[in-house]
Design an enzyme around this catalytic site. Sequence first.
Site, PDB file in Angstrom:
ATOM      1  N   ALA A   1      -0.798 -15.981  -1.752  1.00 14.96           N
ATOM      2  CA  ALA A   1      -1.307 -17.221  -1.168  1.00 14.96           C
ATOM      3  C   ALA A   1      -1.578 -16.946   0.305  1.00 14.96           C
ATOM      4  O   ALA A   1      -0.664 -16.581   1.053  1.00 14.96           O
ATOM      5  CB  ALA A   1      -0.277 -18.325  -1.329  1.00 14.96           C
TER       6      ALA A   1
ATOM      7  N   ILE B   1       3.125 -14.030   0.517  1.00 17.97           N
ATOM      8  CA  ILE B   1       2.341 -14.625   1.603  1.00 17.97           C
ATOM      9  C   ILE B   1       1.321 -13.618   2.128  1.00 17.97           C
ATOM     10  O   ILE B   1       1.667 -12.528   2.584  1.00 17.97           O
ATOM     11  CB  ILE B   1       3.269 -15.108   2.756  1.00 17.97           C
ATOM     12  CG1 ILE B   1       4.367 -16.030   2.207  1.00 17.97           C
ATOM     13  CG2 ILE B   1       2.443 -15.808   3.832  1.00 17.97           C
ATOM     14  CD1 ILE B   1       3.873 -17.237   1.428  1.00 17.97           C
ATOM     15  N   LYS B   2       0.054 -14.036   2.048  1.00 18.42           N
ATOM     16  CA  LYS B   2      -1.032 -13.151   2.466  1.00 18.42           C
ATOM     17  C   LYS B   2      -1.343 -13.431   3.932  1.00 18.42           C
ATOM     18  O   LYS B   2      -1.679 -14.559   4.315  1.00 18.42           O
ATOM     19  CB  LYS B   2      -2.252 -13.422   1.577  1.00 18.42           C
ATOM     20  CG  LYS B   2      -3.175 -12.246   1.400  1.00 18.42           C
ATOM     21  CD  LYS B   2      -4.153 -12.527   0.270  1.00 18.42           C
ATOM     22  CE  LYS B   2      -5.254 -11.488   0.233  1.00 18.42           C
ATOM     23  NZ  LYS B   2      -6.336 -11.899  -0.680  1.00 18.42           N
ATOM     24  N   VAL B   3      -1.230 -12.381   4.740  1.00 20.90           N
ATOM     25  CA  VAL B   3      -1.306 -12.514   6.196  1.00 20.90           C
ATOM     26  C   VAL B   3      -2.406 -11.577   6.717  1.00 20.90           C
ATOM     27  O   VAL B   3      -2.470 -10.411   6.305  1.00 20.90           O
ATOM     28  CB  VAL B   3       0.061 -12.096   6.824  1.00 20.90           C
ATOM     29  CG1 VAL B   3       0.028 -12.191   8.332  1.00 20.90           C
ATOM     30  CG2 VAL B   3       1.197 -12.936   6.249  1.00 20.90           C
TER      31      VAL B   3
END
Length: 215
Positions: A57, A83-85
């Site tokens: 996400a 978590i996509k950063v």
Amino acid sequence: MRIFIDTANLKEIKEAADMGLLDGVTTNPSLVAKEGHKNFRDMLEKICAIVDGDISAEVVSTDCEGILKEGRELAKIHKNIVIKVPLIKEGLKAVKAFSDEGIKTNVTLCFSPSQALLAAKAGAYLVSPFVGRLDDISLNGMDLISQIRQIYDNYGYTTQILVASIRHPMHFVDSCMIGADVCTMPFKVIEQLAKHPLTDIGLDKFLADWKKLNS
Ligand code: G3P
């Protein structure tokens, strides 16, 4: 080799999952917008109910504090949320903090081996080099995957290489040969992996011969 689907289309996710090959899902703001999902949280809950694997996400903040706030909320949705950063300075700070808190990250928009090294040092769980977009500007995307594999092996980094921006089956085959850990692909490419003209010709012949025998 783990296989992820790169889409926010629930029907495609379900069909790929039914094929028994799906280990996870990646989305990005463009893919979510394409499918018109107004409620991001609801979309993620639905994806988590279909696939028991890593579900990326992506945050849309670009400062460390904002990324951490968004990511912590998204991580509460389901244990499988990653978590996509973005691979920027503020993103790396957030990846370090997430890693200390036990929240898994997928560091995205990686276009160079030095960026990939920094993502690993910050404690990324996954790094996403975009091969197709490098090919688009007349570079060789697969060279980047080889470089990252070598660097991670040289220093024993455990960050997994998730090959992204895959456009055709050879990107997948080359990734397997190099020893990347994960490939994320649009549904169309997953379908192409299963296809071979000799399979179709052979099946047609078997069925025609069988019909002759029974007529
Ligand atoms: O999810 C990120 C990546 O796979 C995007 O691919 O085709 O838009 O370069 P593409």
